[in-house]
Design an enzyme around this catalytic site. Sequence first.
Site, PDB file in Angstrom:
ATOM      1  N   ASP A 293       0.812  -1.211   0.000  1.00 46.53           N
ATOM      2  CA  ASP A 293       0.000   0.000   0.000  1.00 46.53           C
ATOM      3  C   ASP A 293       0.850   1.267   0.000  1.00 46.53           C
ATOM      4  O   ASP A 293       0.652   2.165  -0.831  1.00 46.53           O
ATOM      5  CB  ASP A 293      -0.932   0.022   1.217  1.00 46.53           C
ATOM      6  CG  ASP A 293      -2.016  -1.035   1.138  1.00 46.53           C
ATOM      7  OD1 ASP A 293      -1.938  -1.901   0.250  1.00 46.53           O
ATOM      8  OD2 ASP A 293      -2.934  -0.998   1.973  1.00 46.53           O
TER       9      ASP A 293
ATOM     10  N   ARG B  19      -0.319   5.978  17.312  1.00 48.53           N
ATOM     11  CA  ARG B  19      -0.536   6.987  16.264  1.00 48.53           C
ATOM     12  C   ARG B  19      -0.027   8.383  16.621  1.00 48.53           C
ATOM     13  O   ARG B  19       0.524   9.070  15.762  1.00 48.53           O
ATOM     14  CB  ARG B  19      -2.015   7.036  15.889  1.00 48.53           C
ATOM     15  CG  ARG B  19      -2.577   5.804  15.177  1.00 48.53           C
ATOM     16  CD  ARG B  19      -1.576   4.831  14.719  1.00 48.53           C
ATOM     17  NE  ARG B  19      -2.117   3.771  13.869  1.00 48.53           N
ATOM     18  CZ  ARG B  19      -1.417   2.718  13.510  1.00 48.53           C
ATOM     19  NH1 ARG B  19      -0.175   2.574  13.953  1.00 48.53           N
ATOM     20  NH2 ARG B  19      -1.928   1.798  12.726  1.00 48.53           N
TER      21      ARG B  19
ATOM     22  N   ASP C 205      -7.642   5.462  12.146  1.00 49.84           N
ATOM     23  CA  ASP C 205      -6.268   5.941  12.059  1.00 49.84           C
ATOM     24  C   ASP C 205      -6.130   7.240  11.271  1.00 49.84           C
ATOM     25  O   ASP C 205      -5.295   8.084  11.591  1.00 49.84           O
ATOM     26  CB  ASP C 205      -5.359   4.865  11.459  1.00 49.84           C
ATOM     27  CG  ASP C 205      -4.985   3.797  12.476  1.00 49.84           C
ATOM     28  OD1 ASP C 205      -5.137   4.058  13.683  1.00 49.84           O
ATOM     29  OD2 ASP C 205      -4.530   2.716  12.065  1.00 49.84           O
TER      30      ASP C 205
ATOM     31  N   SER D 144      -6.024  -8.420   8.252  1.00 49.31           N
ATOM     32  CA  SER D 144      -5.328  -7.140   8.288  1.00 49.31           C
ATOM     33  C   SER D 144      -4.725  -7.004   9.677  1.00 49.31           C
ATOM     34  O   SER D 144      -5.454  -7.012  10.669  1.00 49.31           O
ATOM     35  CB  SER D 144      -6.316  -6.004   8.009  1.00 49.31           C
ATOM     36  OG  SER D 144      -5.694  -4.754   8.220  1.00 49.31           O
TER      37      SER D 144
END
Length: 411
Positions: free
Chosen positions: A21, A101, A130, A185
């Site tokens: 990605d 994050r 996110d 994932s």
Amino acid sequence: MPGVHMSDIKKVVLAYSGGLDTSVIAKWITETYKCEVVTFTADLGQGEEVEPARAKAKALGIKEIYIEDLREEFVRDFVFPMFRANAIYEGEYLLGTSIARPLIAKRLIEIANETGADAISHGATGKGNDQVRFELGAYALKPGVKVIAPWREWDLTSRETLMDYCAKHDIPVDFNKAGKKSPYSMDANLLHISYESGILEDPWTEAEEEMWRWSVSPEAAPDQATYIELSYLTGDIVAIDDQAMTPAEVLTYLNKVGGDNGIGRLDLVENRYVGMKARGCYETPGGTIMMRAHRAIESITLDREVAHLKDSLMPKYAELIYNGYWWSPERQLLQKMIDASQEPVNGTVRLKLYKGNVTVVGRKSDDSLFDEKMATMEDDAGAYNQKDAEGFIKLNALRLKIAAAKGRSPL
């Protein structure tokens, strides 16, 4: 991109994993925005080598490449402060993804300042939390920064279209880790590993045993219990079994001993900030141990009302982290209060780890508020006058008696 002209973007700092990605994103930004891309890859303890990302970035023509080991900063400045608050989201989730994050957002902005970049980018989708966490953090730390979120802009909506893009733009196919793709994932750091998608999208379907990577099943855990002692200083673990450790060493050790004993698995449906429910599975062996132990050391060192006030504020604190408000003034205000409460939180907790369970079997502290003379069921030699309880009860019953006398009895 609404509000941003492509010609305004000169340089972008991309949070880059080296996977399919973000490799496509790096090339797509270069092609779409005609600008320079700086890549940033962080080692947060995800258990995979990050250095290979350097060669992959170079193959994409990236000139400025940042690869950093942030494990100590992650645990010291983000995980430990969060655990001082005993933060749990919706009664179960230990916020493993959420707390990583704000550190990534911080470094994206710091690198943007260092390199003169005017934008940052990430690989988060438009359906998840996110994107919110990265961007709220970025705007809080650099109000004028521009954000490029490809998943909200491009028309590459499937793995097949990403692979076609790779073929068209000569992005090496090994970037997709071809040959064996996990059906889930996954996202990992030193606090946890998460699993989503695949069969987990049906909340009735049990996760496969083969999915779990950090822990044995409780059934397969050793038949002998493991005992450990955690030493605390102002609310943080500083040693295990009298062996001094850094924050990252503490969490690494607890992940191993916890996983070996089948501790830390979680299967839940959570409410995402963007409005949908999502099912995920998590392994947080070290964090599960830390949560139980921290509450144990607080139980003998914190004043009752301080402890209860902390507990009343915890859901809000956890929600702030989950929703991406780590850098907000309200989270920082709460943190100051929480940190102040931890001054007396010193001492040792002894734990028994056995087949998925964490049991507190001992706690001691020089700052303990536990008074054996007061608590004993034996003769307390006058330390506590039991007759005093009568007046205490009558005063607290006064409003109840008045209401009942006025015909407001619940019966």
